[in-house]
Write an enzyme that holds these catalytic residues in place. Sequence first.
Site, PDB file in Angstrom:
ATOM      1  N   ARG A 183       0.806  -1.234   0.000  1.00 48.33           N
ATOM      2  CA  ARG A 183       0.000   0.000   0.000  1.00 48.33           C
ATOM      3  C   ARG A 183       0.839   1.284   0.000  1.00 48.33           C
ATOM      4  NH1 ARG A 183      -2.815  -3.597  -0.998  1.00 48.33           N
ATOM      5  NH2 ARG A 183      -4.884  -4.054  -0.161  1.00 48.33           N
ATOM      6  N   SER A 226     -11.079  -0.309   2.544  1.00 51.02           N
ATOM      7  CA  SER A 226     -10.482  -0.613   3.862  1.00 51.02           C
ATOM      8  C   SER A 226      -9.975   0.672   4.504  1.00 51.02           C
ATOM      9  CB  SER A 226      -9.309  -1.573   3.710  1.00 51.02           C
ATOM     10  OG  SER A 226      -9.768  -2.789   3.205  1.00 51.02           O
ATOM     11  N   GLU A 234      -5.620   3.614   6.066  1.00 55.44           N
ATOM     12  CA  GLU A 234      -5.290   3.583   4.638  1.00 55.44           C
ATOM     13  C   GLU A 234      -5.631   4.883   3.884  1.00 55.44           C
ATOM     14  OE1 GLU A 234      -5.776  -0.363   2.827  1.00 55.44           O
ATOM     15  OE2 GLU A 234      -6.523   0.684   1.081  1.00 55.44           O
TER      16      GLU A 234
HETATM   17  C1  LIG Z   1     -15.446   0.074  -2.268  1.00 49.71           C
HETATM   18  C2  LIG Z   1     -13.950   0.305  -2.293  1.00 49.71           C
HETATM   19  C3  LIG Z   1     -13.110  -0.761  -2.456  1.00 49.71           C
HETATM   20  C4  LIG Z   1     -11.735  -0.581  -2.476  1.00 49.71           C
HETATM   21  N1  LIG Z   1     -10.923  -1.661  -2.607  1.00 49.71           N
HETATM   22  C5  LIG Z   1      -9.586  -1.512  -2.630  1.00 49.71           C
HETATM   23  C6  LIG Z   1      -8.728  -2.640  -2.743  1.00 49.71           C
HETATM   24  O1  LIG Z   1      -9.176  -3.791  -2.837  1.00 49.71           O
HETATM   25  N2  LIG Z   1      -7.403  -2.441  -2.755  1.00 49.71           N
HETATM   26  C7  LIG Z   1      -6.860  -1.191  -2.660  1.00 49.71           C
HETATM   27  O2  LIG Z   1      -5.626  -1.086  -2.673  1.00 49.71           O
HETATM   28  N3  LIG Z   1      -7.645  -0.100  -2.547  1.00 49.71           N
HETATM   29  C8  LIG Z   1      -8.979  -0.217  -2.530  1.00 49.71           C
HETATM   30  N4  LIG Z   1      -9.790   0.879  -2.390  1.00 49.71           N
HETATM   31  C9  LIG Z   1      -9.193   2.220  -2.247  1.00 49.71           C
HETATM   32  C10 LIG Z   1      -9.184   3.045  -3.557  1.00 49.71           C
HETATM   33  O3  LIG Z   1     -10.214   2.665  -4.426  1.00 49.71           O
HETATM   34  C11 LIG Z   1      -7.865   2.934  -4.305  1.00 49.71           C
HETATM   35  O4  LIG Z   1      -6.805   3.340  -3.479  1.00 49.71           O
HETATM   36  C12 LIG Z   1      -7.878   3.787  -5.580  1.00 49.71           C
HETATM   37  O5  LIG Z   1      -6.731   3.518  -6.349  1.00 49.71           O
HETATM   38  C13 LIG Z   1      -7.924   5.283  -5.291  1.00 49.71           C
HETATM   39  O6  LIG Z   1      -8.138   5.937  -6.534  1.00 49.71           O
HETATM   40  P1  LIG Z   1      -8.756   7.386  -6.623  1.00 49.71           P
HETATM   41  O7  LIG Z   1      -8.613   7.843  -8.032  1.00 49.71           O
HETATM   42  O8  LIG Z   1     -10.116   7.410  -6.084  1.00 49.71           O
HETATM   43  O9  LIG Z   1      -7.756   8.204  -5.696  1.00 49.71           O
HETATM   44  P2  LIG Z   1      -8.091   9.397  -4.696  1.00 49.71           P
HETATM   45  O10 LIG Z   1      -8.867   8.877  -3.549  1.00 49.71           O
HETATM   46  O11 LIG Z   1      -8.665  10.549  -5.429  1.00 49.71           O
HETATM   47  O12 LIG Z   1      -6.623   9.776  -4.210  1.00 49.71           O
HETATM   48  C14 LIG Z   1      -5.880   8.859  -3.448  1.00 49.71           C
HETATM   49  C15 LIG Z   1      -4.435   9.364  -3.359  1.00 49.71           C
HETATM   50  O13 LIG Z   1      -3.836   9.345  -4.649  1.00 49.71           O
HETATM   51  C16 LIG Z   1      -3.379  10.650  -5.007  1.00 49.71           C
HETATM   52  N5  LIG Z   1      -3.624  10.792  -6.450  1.00 49.71           N
HETATM   53  C17 LIG Z   1      -4.777  10.520  -7.118  1.00 49.71           C
HETATM   54  N6  LIG Z   1      -4.599  10.717  -8.442  1.00 49.71           N
HETATM   55  C18 LIG Z   1      -3.306  11.120  -8.593  1.00 49.71           C
HETATM   56  C19 LIG Z   1      -2.517  11.507  -9.717  1.00 49.71           C
HETATM   57  N7  LIG Z   1      -2.997  11.492 -10.975  1.00 49.71           N
HETATM   58  N8  LIG Z   1      -1.229  11.890  -9.493  1.00 49.71           N
HETATM   59  C20 LIG Z   1      -0.725  11.907  -8.240  1.00 49.71           C
HETATM   60  N9  LIG Z   1      -1.417  11.582  -7.152  1.00 49.71           N
HETATM   61  C21 LIG Z   1      -2.694  11.182  -7.327  1.00 49.71           C
HETATM   62  C22 LIG Z   1      -4.193  11.616  -4.166  1.00 49.71           C
HETATM   63  O14 LIG Z   1      -3.490  12.828  -3.974  1.00 49.71           O
HETATM   64  C23 LIG Z   1      -4.322  10.818  -2.890  1.00 49.71           C
HETATM   65  O15 LIG Z   1      -3.136  10.941  -2.152  1.00 49.71           O
HETATM   66  C24 LIG Z   1     -11.180   0.728  -2.347  1.00 49.71           C
HETATM   67  C25 LIG Z   1     -12.050   1.809  -2.176  1.00 49.71           C
HETATM   68  C26 LIG Z   1     -13.418   1.608  -2.151  1.00 49.71           C
HETATM   69  C27 LIG Z   1     -14.327   2.786  -1.979  1.00 49.71           C
END
Ligand SMILES: Cc1cc2nc3c(=O)[nH]c(=O)nc-3n(C[C@H](O)[C@H](O)[C@H](O)COP(=O)(O)OP(=O)(O)OC[C@H]3O[C@@H](n4cnc5c(N)ncnc54)[C@H](O)[C@@H]3O)c2cc1C
Length: 363
Positions: free
Chosen positions: A165, A238, A345
Amino acid sequence: MNIHSSILLAPYTTFKIGGPAKFFCEIKDQFDALTAFEFAKKENLSVFVLGGGSNLLVSDRGFNGLVIRVVNRGVEVIKQDNSGVSIRVASGENWDEFVSFCVKNGWWGLENLSHIPGSTGAIAVQNVGAYGQEAKNVIDSVTVFDTATNQILSFKNSDCGFAYRTSIFNTSQKGRYIIFDIIFKLKKTEAPILSYKDLAEWFENKFPDLEKIRNAVIQIRDRKFPFPTEAKKGNAGSFFKNLQLNAEQYGILKEAVVREFSLEAWEKLDTKVFKEGSLYKIPTAFLLELCGLKGVEIGGACINANQPLVIVNKTGEATSSDVVEVAKTVLNTLKSRLGVCVNIEPELLGFSQSELRDLGRVL
Ligand SMILES: Cc1cc2nc3c(=O)[nH]c(=O)nc-3n(C[C@H](O)[C@H](O)[C@H](O)COP(=O)(O)OP(=O)(O)OC[C@H]3O[C@@H](n4cnc5c(N)ncnc54)[C@H](O)[C@@H]3O)c2cc1C
């Protein structure tokens, strides 16, 4: 590119929680990024880069800075032969739509990472992992905009510091780089990963194809906690990370579990522990259950019943303080009863130093 003021962030998160950003813009390329950063510098603002908001908890007070949402699009096959394919994907592409596209094309590697919300760029940030697969195993390289030098750089997989992570993007270089695209290297030959218990049980000794694995992952995930399509089921996946302990810490945990609960409880936990190198990977969900934390509910937020690592916006009207109080209850109980410090997380945005400290984020 327009820069807007006072934009409510809750709708941009899967928790559906959070106040306004002082300023907000959407960027498609490095020129937009330059403009946004110049604006932030002129106005002396902190900057936060947003993807799909699915790994994020925003404070009810909002964020007194500039939120930059990356919305570039594009999927391009850049190389392929009989055995594999390299695909460049823009950060703003929806992750699960891209996974579905790869599965339909018969490309192996992403199917276990199905049904995870958010954008593609963020996949590299926390080295997203699920069901026996991790982003680091399929990422070839990452293209970024370096906000310190205004240059576009390409990082090889080995430059990204991927671990459980984490990557350089959420640790040593946090906030410095905007990820613009990722090149994935996938296989055209069958490569099912069925080592994860749930998938192994689902398929027993059968040899499923890509579509079947994706469908199984979706169904297994949906049984555990809600996909956040509406506010009432809002969550960030999570909320608590699993524990990674060395042999000495593992021994201390054993003493605590036997003292607080029983030898039987320890024996049950021991069967769920996964050893990787010298580290013991402990399922935090089991510790939460043991400590009776499954039923915790404060205001509109609660611990999810089937998968207690998840905090859910149960009423659709939970505040960030409700979520923080639930999280604090969990962290403090695990610390006082079992002596373990569990990390959280999601990213936290707009919180005070003392709130961050309470949640174990020391700046
Ligand atoms: C129902 C559910 C299930 C999930 N299951 C998992 C799982 O199984 N495994 C897992 O690892 N995660 C899981 N997640 C967490 C999440 O979906 C992931 O971490 C996902 O990759 C986050 O993507 P996001 O675009 O929404 O990022 P955001 O929430 O918008 O941002 C997360 C982080 O990434 C940074 N960021 C985003 N885009 C960029 C970019 N282009 N450049 C630089 N930094 C950036 C942001 O600044 C922040 O620090 C889950 C979440 C939910 C709601």
